[in-house]
Scaffold this active site. Sequence first.
Site, PDB file in Angstrom:
ATOM      1  N   ASN A   9       0.791  -1.069   0.002  1.00  0.00           N
ATOM      2  CA  ASN A   9      -0.110   0.102  -0.035  1.00  0.00           C
ATOM      3  C   ASN A   9       0.953   1.298  -0.015  1.00  0.00           C
ATOM      4  O   ASN A   9       1.394   1.513   1.011  1.00  0.00           O
ATOM      5  CB  ASN A   9      -1.003   0.005   1.317  1.00  0.00           C
ATOM      6  CG  ASN A   9      -1.853   1.233   1.360  1.00  0.00           C
ATOM      7  OD1 ASN A   9      -1.979   1.897   0.238  1.00  0.00           O
ATOM      8  ND2 ASN A   9      -2.287   1.416   2.346  1.00  0.00           N
ATOM      9  N   LYS A  11      -0.013   4.243  -0.201  1.00  0.00           N
ATOM     10  CA  LYS A  11      -0.702   5.336   0.525  1.00  0.00           C
ATOM     11  C   LYS A  11      -0.420   6.734  -0.188  1.00  0.00           C
ATOM     12  O   LYS A  11      -0.319   6.563  -1.493  1.00  0.00           O
ATOM     13  CB  LYS A  11      -0.006   5.489   1.903  1.00  0.00           C
ATOM     14  CG  LYS A  11      -0.398   4.299   2.686  1.00  0.00           C
ATOM     15  CD  LYS A  11       0.215   4.364   4.063  1.00  0.00           C
ATOM     16  CE  LYS A  11      -0.048   3.019   4.863  1.00  0.00           C
ATOM     17  NZ  LYS A  11       0.259   3.076   6.244  1.00  0.00           N
ATOM     18  N   HIS A  96      -9.195   0.682   5.220  1.00  0.00           N
ATOM     19  CA  HIS A  96      -7.907   0.873   5.918  1.00  0.00           C
ATOM     20  C   HIS A  96      -8.080   1.943   7.083  1.00  0.00           C
ATOM     21  O   HIS A  96      -8.996   2.937   7.036  1.00  0.00           O
ATOM     22  CB  HIS A  96      -6.862   1.513   4.731  1.00  0.00           C
ATOM     23  CG  HIS A  96      -5.644   1.430   5.345  1.00  0.00           C
ATOM     24  ND1 HIS A  96      -5.058   2.596   6.313  1.00  0.00           N
ATOM     25  CD2 HIS A  96      -4.555   0.653   5.061  1.00  0.00           C
ATOM     26  CE1 HIS A  96      -3.782   2.260   6.558  1.00  0.00           C
ATOM     27  NE2 HIS A  96      -3.600   1.036   6.130  1.00  0.00           N
ATOM     28  N   GLU A  98      -6.513   4.260   8.108  1.00  0.00           N
ATOM     29  CA  GLU A  98      -6.401   5.831   7.903  1.00  0.00           C
ATOM     30  C   GLU A  98      -7.574   6.529   7.331  1.00  0.00           C
ATOM     31  O   GLU A  98      -7.775   7.633   7.475  1.00  0.00           O
ATOM     32  CB  GLU A  98      -4.926   5.792   7.093  1.00  0.00           C
ATOM     33  CG  GLU A  98      -3.901   5.786   7.695  1.00  0.00           C
ATOM     34  CD  GLU A  98      -2.915   5.490   7.033  1.00  0.00           C
ATOM     35  OE1 GLU A  98      -1.486   4.978   7.619  1.00  0.00           O
ATOM     36  OE2 GLU A  98      -2.864   5.236   5.694  1.00  0.00           O
ATOM     37  N   GLU A 168      -5.158  -5.356  10.489  1.00  0.00           N
ATOM     38  CA  GLU A 168      -4.193  -4.202  10.693  1.00  0.00           C
ATOM     39  C   GLU A 168      -4.282  -3.732  11.947  1.00  0.00           C
ATOM     40  O   GLU A 168      -5.261  -2.932  12.142  1.00  0.00           O
ATOM     41  CB  GLU A 168      -3.910  -3.199   9.777  1.00  0.00           C
ATOM     42  CG  GLU A 168      -3.513  -3.862   8.326  1.00  0.00           C
ATOM     43  CD  GLU A 168      -3.318  -2.700   7.461  1.00  0.00           C
ATOM     44  OE1 GLU A 168      -1.874  -2.887   6.963  1.00  0.00           O
ATOM     45  OE2 GLU A 168      -3.977  -1.806   7.340  1.00  0.00           O
ATOM     46  N   GLY A 174       2.823   2.113  11.138  1.00  0.00           N
ATOM     47  CA  GLY A 174       3.816   3.118  11.185  1.00  0.00           C
ATOM     48  C   GLY A 174       4.089   3.473  12.467  1.00  0.00           C
ATOM     49  O   GLY A 174       4.693   4.970  12.693  1.00  0.00           O
ATOM     50  N   SER A 213       3.683  -2.628  10.529  1.00  0.00           N
ATOM     51  CA  SER A 213       5.213  -2.433  10.653  1.00  0.00           C
ATOM     52  C   SER A 213       5.601  -3.617  10.191  1.00  0.00           C
ATOM     53  O   SER A 213       6.650  -4.294  10.752  1.00  0.00           O
ATOM     54  CB  SER A 213       5.761  -1.880  12.049  1.00  0.00           C
ATOM     55  OG  SER A 213       5.050  -0.819  12.316  1.00  0.00           O
TER      56      SER A 213
END
Length: 252
Positions: A9, A11, A96, A98, A168, A174, A213
Amino acid sequence: MRKKLLLGNWKMNKTPREAKEFALASKEMVDYAIAHDIDVGVAPTYVCLQTVKENADPRLIVSAQNVNEHDHGAYTGEISIPMLQELGISWVILGHSERREYNGETSEACNAKIHALLAARMVPVYCCGESLETFEAGKTKAWVEEQIRVGLAGIAPEDAASVVIAYEPIWAIGTGKSATKEIAEDTIAFIRGILRDMFGDVADAMRILYGGSVKPGNIAEYMSEPDIDGALVGGASLALDSYRGLIEGLVK
């Protein structure tokens, strides 16, 4: 036996020029993955989808990072399924963390998109995962179960076989932190149990990825677990050397 899958991904990274450089240089990497029976792909930004699709090895999966469930209309800034199809794109990441956090995307909204993608014979990659607060409160499984049951509601078992799930944990995206392989396997095995309850034996064929990660140095640990079928990777998928290291970790 479920085929391993590695999906990067990107992003909001890479310009079209940078994406083209990656695509052109990726053939050897794709050859290596295919030789070891591993599916590999990347999810560029919308402006890079066509560039990667046209310049990469055709066996490289090219996925969008989101899509609108409507075919057309007054939805400023959105991208439709027919637009993706015209570019030859048949995979889409949905839900996702985010997008859930920054764009207010809900499991209900993802459900509408998943139904639209399946009707178009495309592949949804549906993400789920919990915050650090939820994890520390011991509520991970209840949280993830709600995301799975709502996001996949109303889907026929024969269609569910096309859905990829990505677990996730938000606290491991991150942050440099990562769930242990035991934590990841426990949650992913739980997810597979929910899928089995919803779709029967089809659940045994559905691929469930881990993300959080994941790096070349730790991916092999996760892949040693029986229910983890691959990884959805962020930063470590941006450079070819790092991506190749991820594939090598899957081979081990």
